[in-house]
Design an enzyme around this catalytic site. Structure first.
Site, mmCIF file in Angstrom:
data_model
loop_
_atom_site.group_PDB
_atom_site.id
_atom_site.type_symbol
_atom_site.label_atom_id
_atom_site.label_comp_id
_atom_site.label_asym_id
_atom_site.label_seq_id
_atom_site.Cartn_x
_atom_site.Cartn_y
_atom_site.Cartn_z
ATOM 1 N N SER A 149 0.831 -1.199 0.000
ATOM 2 C CA SER A 149 0.000 0.000 0.000
ATOM 3 C C SER A 149 0.869 1.255 0.000
ATOM 4 C CB SER A 149 -0.949 -0.049 1.194
ATOM 5 O OG SER A 149 -1.976 0.897 1.079
ATOM 6 N N ASP A 204 -9.255 -5.502 -5.591
ATOM 7 C CA ASP A 204 -8.736 -4.443 -4.727
ATOM 8 C C ASP A 204 -9.414 -3.120 -5.059
ATOM 9 O OD1 ASP A 204 -7.181 -2.658 -3.238
ATOM 10 O OD2 ASP A 204 -5.380 -3.882 -3.490
ATOM 11 N N HIS A 252 -7.154 -5.865 -1.094
ATOM 12 C CA HIS A 252 -6.038 -5.149 -0.488
ATOM 13 C C HIS A 252 -5.402 -5.879 0.696
ATOM 14 C CE1 HIS A 252 -3.979 -1.311 -0.898
ATOM 15 N NE2 HIS A 252 -3.957 -1.177 0.415
#
Length: 413
Positions: free
Chosen positions: A185, A355, A388
């Site tokens: 991320s 995601d 994610h």
């Protein structure tokens, strides 16, 4: 700050607030709750004692001083469990860099056989874990106190120019070897930006980027309509907060009221924000929730929101041409040029079809910015069912992602 900027900021922060409320209030499932941890706060015990040594691994704690005075907590797992792992004294070092609103503990909430940190250690790597400024293990500065606004006057620009270079330099001096990097991320964002600026790039052997978020303009989330409806006067009272504390009472009260709306599904906000994660274990999620989320600078979230708004990767926009001129010598903040990343730097990029934060379209933009990269130096993995959180907590991540990263790293030795 311009109205457009406020709207973008509201979007990002409300999403964050909502997921925190979901974490703290609605994640518990009858009949399946994690055991209560009666031990002292991990911040007081240290991450090694709280999450690594208990599994039989040697773990070392270090303090790393940035050139702007922040004292960062870094952990090292120098080898696998006693009698396990291979590699000898010159085990290749790997740095694990977490994302926003969490800390290094996110790499350690899975059991050892599913934790990337432990898997790397057991496979012959010298594993280092970073904790960026402002998180519970890194709330220190040589002169500033975290209770003051000055401590929180930073954005991810400062992670690019100060935190990451300081940690890489420290690791290089300790090991004498170039470093493999793993980011998730925001950990991918600061790496890409830092590499493009040439910060300690000569000390990096390769980089594995999981759920990359260099671009965010196509971020998909079911919370869009909710955020547009919920952007009301109450949210503006939070703009003056220097420290963004997700567990603060004002945020909690605001969102509890918001969740009384019958159209708001506060039981499914995790999927709504991150995408439909396929492979999370309930007990792992519950352990994660006992440790996260972490504070960050409100200014940092504003900067991330500018990325959503503008669709480009650039330095922090002060919202005023004169202020930008003062800081950058030009009326607009300079952009990060990812094409300046050395074309021979080995990169492994892994992203998921589910995601909602690292959207496929945004990853395509990232890949286009790397189109001049040496073809044999960039490896791309697309996982249709992953969202994610699957990349750091997924039960299947070892077989699907981590083993491939290990093979990638070994090919760069």
């Amino acid at each position: 700050m311009a109205p457009h900027s406020l709207s973008s900021f509201a979007f990002f922060t409300l999403c964050t607030f909502l997921i925190v409320l979901h974490f703290e209030t609605f994640c518990w499932t009858p009949g399946h709750s994690a055991s209560v941890d009666d031990n002292p706060d991990p911040a007081a015990r240290g991450m090694c004692a709280a999450a690594v040594a208990v599994h039989g691994y040697e773990c070392q704690e270090f303090d790393v001083l940035t050139d702007d005075g922040y004292i960062l907590s870094v952990q090292r797992i120098p080898h696998g469990r006693v009698g396990g792992g291979s590699g000898g004294p010159n085990r290749p070092p790997v740095l694990l860099q977490h994302g926003v609103l969490v800390d290094g503990m996110t790499w350690l909430v899975n059991p050892p056989e599913q934790s990337l940190a432990m898997i790397l250690a057991d496979n012959g790597f010298d594993v280092w874990i970073s904790n960026i400024r402002g998180t519970r293990f890194s709330r220190r500065h040589v002169t500033l106190d975290p209770s003051t606004p000055e401590f929180w006057d930073w954005t991810w620009d400062d992670l690019v120019f100060h935190d990451l270079p300081a940690i890489l330099e420290f690791m290089f001096k300790k090991t004498g070897q170039k470093i493999h990097y793993v980011g998730h991320s925001m950990g991918t964002l600061i790496a890409l930006a830092s590499f493009s600026e040439g910060k300690q790039i000569d000390k990096v052997r390769s980089a594995a980027l999981l759920s990359p978020i260099a671009y965010l303009s196509h971020m998909t989330t079911e919370l869009g309509v909710l955020v547009a409806r919920a952007f009301v006067g109450e949210i503006t009272t939070m703009f003056g907060l220097a420290e963004f504390n997700p567990k603060g009472e004002p945020v909690s009260n605001f969102l509890k009221a918001l969740c009384t709306d019958p159209e708001v599904d506060c039981y499914n906000l995790l999927d709504a924000l991150t995408g439909k994660n396929c492979c999370l274990n309930n007990s792992t999620v519950e352990l994660f929730l006992r440790n996260e989320p972490q504070s960050t600078a409100t200014k940092n979230l504003v900067h991330l929101a500018q990325t959503v708004r503008d669709g480009i990767l650039s330095r922090y926009d002060y919202g005023n041409a004169d202020f930008n001129e003062k800081h950058y010598g030009k009326p607009k903040p300079p952009a990060y040029d990812l094409s300046k990343i050395p074309s021979d730097l080995p990169i492994y990029l892994s992203y998921g079809g589910e995601d909602a934060l690292s959207d496929v379209k945004d990853v395509d933009i990232l890949l286009d910015s790397l189109k001049l990269h040496d073809e044999d130096k960039i490896h791309v993995q697309y996982i249709k069912d992953y969202a994610h959180a699957d990349f750091i907590m997924g039960e299947t991540a070892k077989d699907i992602v981590y083993n491939k990263i290990i093979a990638f790293f070994r090919n760069q030795q």
